[in-house]
Design a protein around this motif. Sequence first.
Motif, PDB file in Angstrom:
ATOM      1  N   TRP A  38       7.722  -1.142   6.258  1.00  0.00           N
ATOM      2  CA  TRP A  38       8.053  -2.493   6.675  1.00  0.00           C
ATOM      3  C   TRP A  38       8.958  -3.148   5.638  1.00  0.00           C
ATOM      4  O   TRP A  38       9.054  -2.678   4.486  1.00  0.00           O
ATOM      5  CB  TRP A  38       6.788  -3.336   6.763  1.00  0.00           C
ATOM      6  CG  TRP A  38       5.972  -3.143   7.997  1.00  0.00           C
ATOM      7  CD1 TRP A  38       6.338  -2.494   9.144  1.00  0.00           C
ATOM      8  CD2 TRP A  38       4.631  -3.615   8.209  1.00  0.00           C
ATOM      9  NE1 TRP A  38       5.315  -2.544  10.057  1.00  0.00           N
ATOM     10  CE2 TRP A  38       4.266  -3.219   9.521  1.00  0.00           C
ATOM     11  CE3 TRP A  38       3.726  -4.341   7.442  1.00  0.00           C
ATOM     12  CZ2 TRP A  38       3.009  -3.532  10.059  1.00  0.00           C
ATOM     13  CZ3 TRP A  38       2.490  -4.643   7.964  1.00  0.00           C
ATOM     14  CH2 TRP A  38       2.137  -4.245   9.271  1.00  0.00           C
ATOM     15  N   LYS A  39       9.603  -4.225   6.023  1.00  0.00           N
ATOM     16  CA  LYS A  39      10.281  -5.090   5.056  1.00  0.00           C
ATOM     17  C   LYS A  39       9.282  -6.182   4.701  1.00  0.00           C
ATOM     18  O   LYS A  39       9.099  -7.149   5.442  1.00  0.00           O
ATOM     19  CB  LYS A  39      11.550  -5.705   5.654  1.00  0.00           C
ATOM     20  CG  LYS A  39      12.332  -6.554   4.658  1.00  0.00           C
ATOM     21  CD  LYS A  39      13.610  -7.091   5.287  1.00  0.00           C
ATOM     22  CE  LYS A  39      14.409  -7.900   4.269  1.00  0.00           C
ATOM     23  NZ  LYS A  39      15.661  -8.438   4.877  1.00  0.00           N
ATOM     24  N   ASP A  40       8.604  -6.009   3.575  1.00  0.00           N
ATOM     25  CA  ASP A  40       7.493  -6.887   3.207  1.00  0.00           C
ATOM     26  C   ASP A  40       7.534  -7.141   1.704  1.00  0.00           C
ATOM     27  O   ASP A  40       7.558  -6.194   0.902  1.00  0.00           O
ATOM     28  CB  ASP A  40       6.169  -6.232   3.606  1.00  0.00           C
ATOM     29  CG  ASP A  40       4.993  -7.199   3.577  1.00  0.00           C
ATOM     30  OD1 ASP A  40       4.805  -7.881   2.548  1.00  0.00           O
ATOM     31  OD2 ASP A  40       4.270  -7.279   4.592  1.00  0.00           O
ATOM     32  N   GLU A  99      13.819   1.025   4.948  1.00  0.00           N
ATOM     33  CA  GLU A  99      13.093  -0.233   5.125  1.00  0.00           C
ATOM     34  C   GLU A  99      13.489  -0.867   6.459  1.00  0.00           C
ATOM     35  O   GLU A  99      14.680  -0.986   6.757  1.00  0.00           O
ATOM     36  CB  GLU A  99      13.408  -1.193   3.970  1.00  0.00           C
ATOM     37  CG  GLU A  99      12.658  -2.504   4.025  1.00  0.00           C
ATOM     38  CD  GLU A  99      13.036  -3.419   2.862  1.00  0.00           C
ATOM     39  OE1 GLU A  99      12.221  -3.582   1.937  1.00  0.00           O
ATOM     40  OE2 GLU A  99      14.171  -3.968   2.878  1.00  0.00           O
ATOM     41  N   TRP A 100      12.514  -1.226   7.250  1.00  0.00           N
ATOM     42  CA  TRP A 100      12.761  -1.815   8.567  1.00  0.00           C
ATOM     43  C   TRP A 100      13.746  -2.972   8.469  1.00  0.00           C
ATOM     44  O   TRP A 100      13.609  -3.854   7.630  1.00  0.00           O
ATOM     45  CB  TRP A 100      11.450  -2.297   9.168  1.00  0.00           C
ATOM     46  CG  TRP A 100      11.562  -2.746  10.599  1.00  0.00           C
ATOM     47  CD1 TRP A 100      11.889  -3.991  11.036  1.00  0.00           C
ATOM     48  CD2 TRP A 100      11.367  -1.953  11.768  1.00  0.00           C
ATOM     49  NE1 TRP A 100      11.904  -4.032  12.415  1.00  0.00           N
ATOM     50  CE2 TRP A 100      11.579  -2.789  12.891  1.00  0.00           C
ATOM     51  CE3 TRP A 100      11.013  -0.625  11.980  1.00  0.00           C
ATOM     52  CZ2 TRP A 100      11.446  -2.330  14.202  1.00  0.00           C
ATOM     53  CZ3 TRP A 100      10.888  -0.169  13.285  1.00  0.00           C
ATOM     54  CH2 TRP A 100      11.099  -1.012  14.370  1.00  0.00           C
ATOM     55  N   ASP A 101      14.737  -2.963   9.330  1.00  0.00           N
ATOM     56  CA  ASP A 101      15.771  -4.007   9.333  1.00  0.00           C
ATOM     57  C   ASP A 101      16.049  -4.398  10.780  1.00  0.00           C
ATOM     58  O   ASP A 101      16.682  -3.648  11.522  1.00  0.00           O
ATOM     59  CB  ASP A 101      17.045  -3.483   8.668  1.00  0.00           C
ATOM     60  CG  ASP A 101      18.131  -4.548   8.557  1.00  0.00           C
ATOM     61  OD1 ASP A 101      18.009  -5.611   9.204  1.00  0.00           O
ATOM     62  OD2 ASP A 101      19.116  -4.311   7.838  1.00  0.00           O
ATOM     63  N   HIS A 102      15.564  -5.567  11.177  1.00  0.00           N
ATOM     64  CA  HIS A 102      15.649  -5.957  12.593  1.00  0.00           C
ATOM     65  C   HIS A 102      17.091  -6.076  13.085  1.00  0.00           C
ATOM     66  O   HIS A 102      17.345  -5.990  14.287  1.00  0.00           O
ATOM     67  CB  HIS A 102      14.915  -7.277  12.827  1.00  0.00           C
ATOM     68  CG  HIS A 102      15.598  -8.470  12.240  1.00  0.00           C
ATOM     69  ND1 HIS A 102      15.428  -8.856  10.914  1.00  0.00           N
ATOM     70  CD2 HIS A 102      16.449  -9.379  12.789  1.00  0.00           C
ATOM     71  CE1 HIS A 102      16.143  -9.937  10.690  1.00  0.00           C
ATOM     72  NE2 HIS A 102      16.777 -10.274  11.789  1.00  0.00           N
ATOM     73  N   LYS A 132       9.517  -9.420  13.313  1.00  0.00           N
ATOM     74  CA  LYS A 132      10.862  -8.856  13.254  1.00  0.00           C
ATOM     75  C   LYS A 132      11.069  -7.938  12.051  1.00  0.00           C
ATOM     76  O   LYS A 132      11.931  -7.047  12.083  1.00  0.00           O
ATOM     77  CB  LYS A 132      11.909  -9.974  13.228  1.00  0.00           C
ATOM     78  CG  LYS A 132      11.875 -10.877  12.019  1.00  0.00           C
ATOM     79  CD  LYS A 132      12.916 -11.981  12.134  1.00  0.00           C
ATOM     80  CE  LYS A 132      12.913 -12.904  10.927  1.00  0.00           C
ATOM     81  NZ  LYS A 132      13.313 -12.196   9.682  1.00  0.00           N
ATOM     82  N   ASP A 133      10.296  -8.130  10.980  1.00  0.00           N
ATOM     83  CA  ASP A 133      10.417  -7.291   9.794  1.00  0.00           C
ATOM     84  C   ASP A 133       9.332  -6.228   9.709  1.00  0.00           C
ATOM     85  O   ASP A 133       9.296  -5.447   8.754  1.00  0.00           O
ATOM     86  CB  ASP A 133      10.365  -8.153   8.524  1.00  0.00           C
ATOM     87  CG  ASP A 133      11.574  -9.065   8.385  1.00  0.00           C
ATOM     88  OD1 ASP A 133      12.683  -8.632   8.744  1.00  0.00           O
ATOM     89  OD2 ASP A 133      11.408 -10.215   7.931  1.00  0.00           O
ATOM     90  N   LYS A 134       8.438  -6.206  10.697  1.00  0.00           N
ATOM     91  CA  LYS A 134       7.297  -5.289  10.658  1.00  0.00           C
ATOM     92  C   LYS A 134       7.164  -4.598  12.012  1.00  0.00           C
ATOM     93  O   LYS A 134       6.294  -4.913  12.818  1.00  0.00           O
ATOM     94  CB  LYS A 134       6.012  -6.037  10.315  1.00  0.00           C
ATOM     95  CG  LYS A 134       6.081  -6.781   8.974  1.00  0.00           C
ATOM     96  CD  LYS A 134       4.859  -7.655   8.773  1.00  0.00           C
ATOM     97  CE  LYS A 134       4.972  -8.467   7.499  1.00  0.00           C
ATOM     98  NZ  LYS A 134       3.839  -9.400   7.342  1.00  0.00           N
TER      99      LYS A 134
END
Length: 239
Positions: free
Chosen positions: A92-94, A119-122, A158-160
Amino acid sequence: MNGTIHNRDKFLNQIASRLNRPRISSKIQKPKWKYQPQHEVYKDATQDELLAVLEEHCKKIHTDIFTTDLQGLPAVVNDVVANCGGGPVVTWKDERFSEWGLDSVMKKEWPSQQIDVFEWDHTLGEENIDKAENANVGITISEITLAESGTVVLFSDKDKGRTVSFLPKASIMLIPKSTLVPRMTQAAVKMREVYQKTGHVASCINFITGPSNSADIELNLVVGVHGPIKATYIVVNDL
């Protein structure tokens, strides 16, 4: 965005007429139950006692569990990823990953070892799903953790992306010790508290209990049918 409801009264009136009773428009009073055992299970358990319950249940759901403090977290995560077969890794982006000191592993050590980390990027749309599908390991964070059933609760936004927890072959879920609650009853209370405090709760909430498994066919347990083959919980002492 708020929508517009059309023909609501007509629809509800028709249902009431089919039930042969007048439509109820007054507020229904919440019943007061004499017995509520759901609030009594592990009612007075400490976080350490809940952790012991979680550890015992992990044996039943084929899930490895490790406990560590923030100082030891990077080494534990690194070892677990290695035991899962290495990368590619998707996360995730966390901000908590950085706050917990994982940048040293995710952004330095793994890239130096040619371990791909995404890293997740919406803003990248479908590319996120492609990366998760081709990843060996997905790393997420539990918001609420049910000790009784060994269940982690993941809030998507949106980031997870939710695919981070079920498309990779292995799933690593970080569990802040403070998130431990006895069971579903307390999890529901916490989610309501989140909504009352922020006016918002995730539209997609996933309750995940260990690796994917099914025993639908002749009661033969098969792991990895519709999700990760391997699941690992890492409990982080944040108290």
